[in-house]
Write a protein that holds these residues in place. Structure first.
Motif, mmCIF file in Angstrom:
data_model
loop_
_atom_site.group_PDB
_atom_site.id
_atom_site.type_symbol
_atom_site.label_atom_id
_atom_site.label_comp_id
_atom_site.label_asym_id
_atom_site.label_seq_id
_atom_site.Cartn_x
_atom_site.Cartn_y
_atom_site.Cartn_z
ATOM 1 N N PHE B 215 4.756 -30.282 12.090
ATOM 2 C CA PHE B 215 4.467 -30.030 13.499
ATOM 3 C C PHE B 215 3.425 -28.928 13.659
ATOM 4 O O PHE B 215 3.737 -27.745 13.562
ATOM 5 C CB PHE B 215 5.761 -29.692 14.234
ATOM 6 C CG PHE B 215 6.775 -30.780 14.071
ATOM 7 C CD1 PHE B 215 6.545 -32.027 14.642
ATOM 8 C CD2 PHE B 215 7.912 -30.595 13.319
ATOM 9 C CE1 PHE B 215 7.453 -33.059 14.476
ATOM 10 C CE2 PHE B 215 8.830 -31.617 13.155
ATOM 11 C CZ PHE B 215 8.590 -32.854 13.730
ATOM 12 N N THR B 216 2.191 -29.345 13.874
ATOM 13 C CA THR B 216 1.095 -28.390 13.958
ATOM 14 C C THR B 216 0.228 -28.726 15.158
ATOM 15 O O THR B 216 0.318 -29.817 15.721
ATOM 16 C CB THR B 216 0.207 -28.484 12.704
ATOM 17 O OG1 THR B 216 -0.471 -29.751 12.752
ATOM 18 C CG2 THR B 216 1.011 -28.388 11.439
ATOM 19 N N SER B 225 -1.668 -24.053 10.771
ATOM 20 C CA SER B 225 -2.154 -22.688 10.978
ATOM 21 C C SER B 225 -0.961 -21.741 11.027
ATOM 22 O O SER B 225 0.179 -22.168 11.175
ATOM 23 C CB SER B 225 -2.947 -22.599 12.274
ATOM 24 O OG SER B 225 -2.069 -22.620 13.378
ATOM 25 N N ARG B 226 -1.256 -20.453 10.894
ATOM 26 C CA ARG B 226 -0.167 -19.468 10.952
ATOM 27 C C ARG B 226 0.549 -19.525 12.296
ATOM 28 O O ARG B 226 1.751 -19.323 12.375
ATOM 29 C CB ARG B 226 -0.737 -18.065 10.740
ATOM 30 C CG ARG B 226 -1.064 -17.772 9.294
ATOM 31 C CD ARG B 226 -1.624 -16.371 9.148
ATOM 32 N NE ARG B 226 -1.717 -15.968 7.775
ATOM 33 C CZ ARG B 226 -2.693 -16.312 6.940
ATOM 34 N NH1 ARG B 226 -3.669 -17.094 7.372
ATOM 35 N NH2 ARG B 226 -2.718 -15.890 5.699
ATOM 36 N N VAL B 227 -0.219 -19.810 13.359
ATOM 37 C CA VAL B 227 0.373 -19.894 14.699
ATOM 38 C C VAL B 227 1.434 -20.997 14.738
ATOM 39 O O VAL B 227 2.498 -20.830 15.332
ATOM 40 C CB VAL B 227 -0.738 -20.183 15.738
ATOM 41 C CG1 VAL B 227 -0.170 -20.183 17.143
ATOM 42 C CG2 VAL B 227 -1.849 -19.168 15.597
ATOM 43 N N ILE B 256 7.477 -13.404 6.631
ATOM 44 C CA ILE B 256 8.050 -14.682 6.197
ATOM 45 C C ILE B 256 6.952 -15.741 6.113
ATOM 46 O O ILE B 256 6.877 -16.504 5.148
ATOM 47 C CB ILE B 256 9.169 -15.147 7.156
ATOM 48 C CG1 ILE B 256 10.359 -14.202 7.062
ATOM 49 C CG2 ILE B 256 9.614 -16.562 6.828
ATOM 50 C CD1 ILE B 256 11.501 -14.533 7.992
ATOM 51 N N ILE B 257 6.059 -15.769 7.119
ATOM 52 C CA ILE B 257 4.993 -16.769 7.120
ATOM 53 C C ILE B 257 4.116 -16.613 5.883
ATOM 54 O O ILE B 257 3.800 -17.594 5.196
ATOM 55 C CB ILE B 257 4.151 -16.656 8.400
ATOM 56 C CG1 ILE B 257 4.992 -17.091 9.593
ATOM 57 C CG2 ILE B 257 2.879 -17.487 8.295
ATOM 58 C CD1 ILE B 257 4.368 -16.756 10.923
ATOM 59 N N THR B 340 -7.793 -21.888 4.378
ATOM 60 C CA THR B 340 -8.690 -21.000 5.127
ATOM 61 C C THR B 340 -9.232 -21.699 6.366
ATOM 62 O O THR B 340 -9.199 -21.146 7.454
ATOM 63 C CB THR B 340 -9.858 -20.542 4.228
ATOM 64 O OG1 THR B 340 -9.312 -20.139 2.983
ATOM 65 C CG2 THR B 340 -10.599 -19.385 4.852
ATOM 66 N N THR B 341 -9.680 -22.942 6.200
ATOM 67 C CA THR B 341 -10.266 -23.617 7.371
ATOM 68 C C THR B 341 -9.205 -23.922 8.431
ATOM 69 O O THR B 341 -9.507 -23.949 9.615
ATOM 70 C CB THR B 341 -10.975 -24.936 6.998
ATOM 71 O OG1 THR B 341 -10.049 -25.719 6.242
ATOM 72 C CG2 THR B 341 -12.223 -24.704 6.201
ATOM 73 N N ALA B 342 -7.945 -24.105 7.996
ATOM 74 C CA ALA B 342 -6.905 -24.405 8.983
ATOM 75 C C ALA B 342 -6.682 -23.229 9.924
ATOM 76 O O ALA B 342 -6.118 -23.399 11.008
ATOM 77 C CB ALA B 342 -5.602 -24.766 8.281
ATOM 78 N N GLN B 343 -7.087 -22.021 9.521
ATOM 79 C CA GLN B 343 -6.867 -20.853 10.381
ATOM 80 C C GLN B 343 -8.029 -20.646 11.358
ATOM 81 O O GLN B 343 -7.952 -19.807 12.239
ATOM 82 C CB GLN B 343 -6.678 -19.573 9.553
ATOM 83 C CG GLN B 343 -5.744 -19.708 8.355
ATOM 84 C CD GLN B 343 -4.375 -20.265 8.718
ATOM 85 O OE1 GLN B 343 -3.818 -19.923 9.757
ATOM 86 N NE2 GLN B 343 -3.859 -21.147 7.875
#
Lengths: 290, 499
Positions: B215-216, B225-227, B256-257, B340-343
């Protein structure tokens, strides 16, 4: 050796009383001062019963010690004193049947008001609860529920459903079934402070227990039932919300917070939920461009 | 969580002491009973270890040893983590420079925002003459003045302008401790989704080791992403056993993330290496190679393969910097660049147009699209949205290999059966906001047969589908009813006769 056992059995009740006496000063006591008027009355009942049981406990233990020591003395070789055989004494039977019965009857009658207000739906402070809803400008009729939120326990979290707003931005009443306008939160219950408010408690799976220790509210959530609970937080702050029924391996995870805030603060909170829940991802882009 | 860890350690030292005493002096039943009690306590209290994938055991022993070594070298063990600088993680509490030095007090200029700096935090000198010398240890940290008081006066104080790392690797260590308390019993020590409580759960806990999270809000081809992870931790996943951890502080959640990402990167490194080596060095393929070697030998050819030669070939490949190390490097590079690109902000699904009004027209159009042959939502979710479409009982194809599955039904990237969502429940696992549903339709659900429709549909169409999905739990009429009037039954012969 017999004197050792006499002292041994007399010693432990003394320890028990002593530990109870120092318990409040070392923090082994109730979870803080009761933070609601009803909570204080429940505490008063608790203390009343504690006093009665303490007197009973000390009395019976003293009687036990007396019997132990005199009985032990009578077994000494040169003592001729006879045992007093009390079995079948009519007076004694009458006394220790009626005295506890009267005490229990007194407790039963004395707590009726508190119990009714806490548990019996007809005795809920409905007027005060409706006054809150009026001040929140809820669009309602007399037939609508006075509950402000539906709390659903599930392994292992608290899911909360609030009523939403109509097209004009007025607060709607909470309906029994989910509505498209409803607002949702998890592990974070917000309600107005300084007035009685009601929630509906449900469970999605097994039995849980809704526990607000500082408000002295504890109610089991039972599968298949919708159970109304009301409470009144006196301070605008956050309180612990725990599960008090061992509900599975993750029982200890069911920790949430209950935030009591001003009525305006509560409406604001719902509005924040409303805009968060309707976020369509476009808004942020515009902000970024600015 | 600290107490949990130290308890175990104390227990194990008590255990070893108890054993010695027992061996020496034979204290009889008492000691025996005590040891038994301790042994019972210690069951499941051993040092946590990373486990390997199932396919790992199908490799030749030398290939297994190589992978084990690579992972050990770059990631370490759960209790002795190696912080690999190459991984795109927030590992340290903070980095910065020394701006003022006085007695035991250092004024530091730190990168913001940083996590809380607690007493006992290490200051690692990263430049100047102190580089490589013993670290300093913080006794107290003043958040306002940025003054760190050190435990002891250093023999050699750092120069002003010295680069420092405050709390090196501490974010991951904090993350590990919190993970052990809150997550490990389901998600497992290695993030394999196979902790002790996992067997009671349906759906199963996420296995991080392919780097896939369902779920992103990121595009279909991107990692999470971290979010996204933060939202999952905060809100939980309704409809599954993942609860909400709302009361964690932002620092705790961040730790934790980072640890979960670290586990995902470690797991994916192993996954890719095992996949790469399975082709040539699995027990089965080595057997094939040797068999054909025997054939060749019989045929009188000089160039044939034996067990020894294959092993030799592998060892040469590992030691040749142009071969296996290069391969490992490209595997890790791919993992690093994906995360990296996912962030980046560009990775996020961003509708261009606002959600359209939730009205009958939009819902009807959404339903039309839902039913259309082009999108074919009904194949899985069913024409009435109960998640019972024909695909749920047909032979489907594996997501990765494209081969037909042995059993009918739908399967995810972890090889486990999945159910298409029943749209009537009003439970939205990935969140109930319009943007969440939009992202599900636009980018699909990673690791599942739910495809991405972003390329096919215009924003307006996706919003219509979203509105339709919102309307399904509130449908009062059965699907199909009211679409056409039921025909009057044809008059029977008798009735005709009466007329």
């Amino acid at each position: 050796m017999k004197w050792f056992w006499c002292v041994f059995f007399a010693f432990w009740p003394i320890v028990a009383v002593a530990v109870c006496a120092i318990a409040p000063s070392v923090g082994w006591w109730l979870p803080g001062e009761a933070a609601s008027p009803l909570g204080r009355r429940i505490d008063d009942l608790f203390y009343l019963i504690l006093v009665i049981t303490a007197i009973t406990f000390i009395g019976t233990q003293m009687g036990l010690a007396y019997v132990l020591f005199t009985g032990a003395r009578r077994t000494d070789p040169d003592v001729t004193e006879k045992t007093w055989f009390s079995h079948g004494s009519h007076e004694l039977e009458v006394i220790w049947s009626t005295v506890p019965a009267l005490v229990l009857l007194f407790i039963a009658l004395y707590q009726l008001n508190v119990w009714a207000e806490y548990r019996v739906k007809d005795a809920f402070p409905k007027k005060d609860m409706e006054a809150v809803l009026t001040r929140l400008r809820q669009v309602r009729t007399d037939r609508d529920s006075v509950a402000l939120a539906e709390v659903t326990a599930r392994q292992f979290e608290w899911r909360i459903r609030y009523p939403g707003f109509d097209a004009q931005g007025n607060l709607l009443p909470l309906m029994q079934d989910p509505q498209p306008t409803d607002l949702y939160a998890v592990n974070d219950l917000h309600l107005p402070a300084n007035a009685p408010v009601m929630i509906n408690l449900k469970t999605q799976d097994v039995q849980h227990s809704f526990f607000l220790p500082e408000l002295r509210v504890k109610q089991d959530a039972v599968p298949g039932l919708v159970i109304p609970i009301w409470f009144e937080a006196e301070q605008q702050r956050s309180y612990a919300l725990l599960c008090a029924e061992l509900c599975g391996w993750g029982h200890y995870k069911m920790k949430a917070q209950f935030v009591a805030e001003s009525e305006a603060g509560f409406l604001n909170y719902l509005r924040t939920l409303h805009s968060a829940q309707n976020y369509d991802g476009v808004h942020q882009k515009i902000e970024d461009e600015e | 969580m600290r107490t949990f860890v130290t308890n175990c350690m104390q227990l194990s030292s008590m255990y070893s002491r108890g054993q010695k005493a027992f061996g020496r002096s034979r204290r009889g039943l008492m000691a025996c009973g005590l040891t038994c009690a301790l042994l019972t306590l210690l069951a499941g209290c051993g040092k946590p270890e990373f486990t390997h994938r199932e396919e790992f055991s199908k490799l030749e022993p030398y290939a297994q040893e190589y992978i084990h070594e690579v992972l050990n070298q770059h990631f370490g063990t759960p209790t002795e983590m190696v912080v690999w600088e190459r991984l795109p993680l927030k590992k340290h509490l903070s980095t910065g420079t020394v701006t003022k030095v006085a007695e035991t007090e250092l004024t530091l200029e730190l990168s913001e925002p940083h996590q809380e700096i607690t007493p006992g935090t290490e200051i690692l000198w990263n430049s100047g003459p102190l580089k490589g010398k013993p670290s300093g240890w913080i006794r107290s940290w003043d958040h306002d003045t940025h003054i760190a008081t050190l435990e002891t006066k250093l023999k050699e104080m750092p120069e002003e302008g010295t680069q420092v790392i405050v709390g090196p690797g501490q974010v991951l260590v904090r993350g590990r401790h919190l993970y052990a308390v809150h997550c490990q019993h389901c998600h497992g020590v290695s993030g394999d989704g196979n902790g002790p409580t996992a067997e009671y759960l349906n759906p199963l806990p996420r296995d991080y080791r392919q780097g896939i999270f369902k779920f992103t809000l990121t595009q279909a081809q991107e990692r999470a992403s971290r979010v996204d992870l933060a939202r999952t931790i905060e809100d939980g996943i309704p409809g599954t056993y993942m609860p909400s951890f709302k009361l964690l502080t932002p620092d705790e959640s961040e730790s934790i993330i980072e640890y979960v990402l670290w586990l995902a990167m470690r797991g994916e490194t192993e996954y890719q290496l095992v996949r790469f080596l399975t082709e040539d060095y699995s027990k089965a393929s080595v057997l094939d190679r040797v068999k054909s070697g025997v054939e060749k030998k019989k045929a009188g050819e000089e160039d044939y393969e034996t067990y020894a030669s294959i092993r030799e070939e592998f060892i040469t490949a590992v030691n040749d910097p142009e071969d296996m190390p290069m391969e490992l490097d490209s595997i890790v590079e791919l993992i690093v660049s994906r995360w990296t690109t996912a962030q980046e902000p560009e990775a996020v699904v961003a509708p261009q147009e606002n959600r359209v009004a939730y009205d009958a027209r939009s819902i009807a159009h959404g339903r039309q699209l839902y039913m259309s042959n082009d999108l074919n939502c009904v194949a899985c979710h069913g024409d009435a949205g109960y998640g019972d479409g024909p695909q749920t009982y047909s032979i489907t194809k594996d997501l990765e290999t494209g081969k037909e599955n042995e059993q009918p039904g739908l399967y995810d990237a972890w090889g486990k059966p999945v159910q298409p969502r029943n749209l009537h429940t009003g439970i939205y696992r990935g969140g109930r906001r319009p943007i969440d549903l939009y992202a599900r339709v636009h980018a699909g659900i990673k690791g599942t047969p739910m495809p991405a429709f972003g390329a096919k549909l215009k924003d307006q169409d996706i919003w219509d589908i979203v509105n339709f999905i919102y309307s399904v739990p509130f449908e009062t009429e059965q699907a199909g009813s009211g679409m056409q009037k039921a025909q009057e039954p044809a008059a029977s012969e008798e009735e005709v006769a009466v007329k």
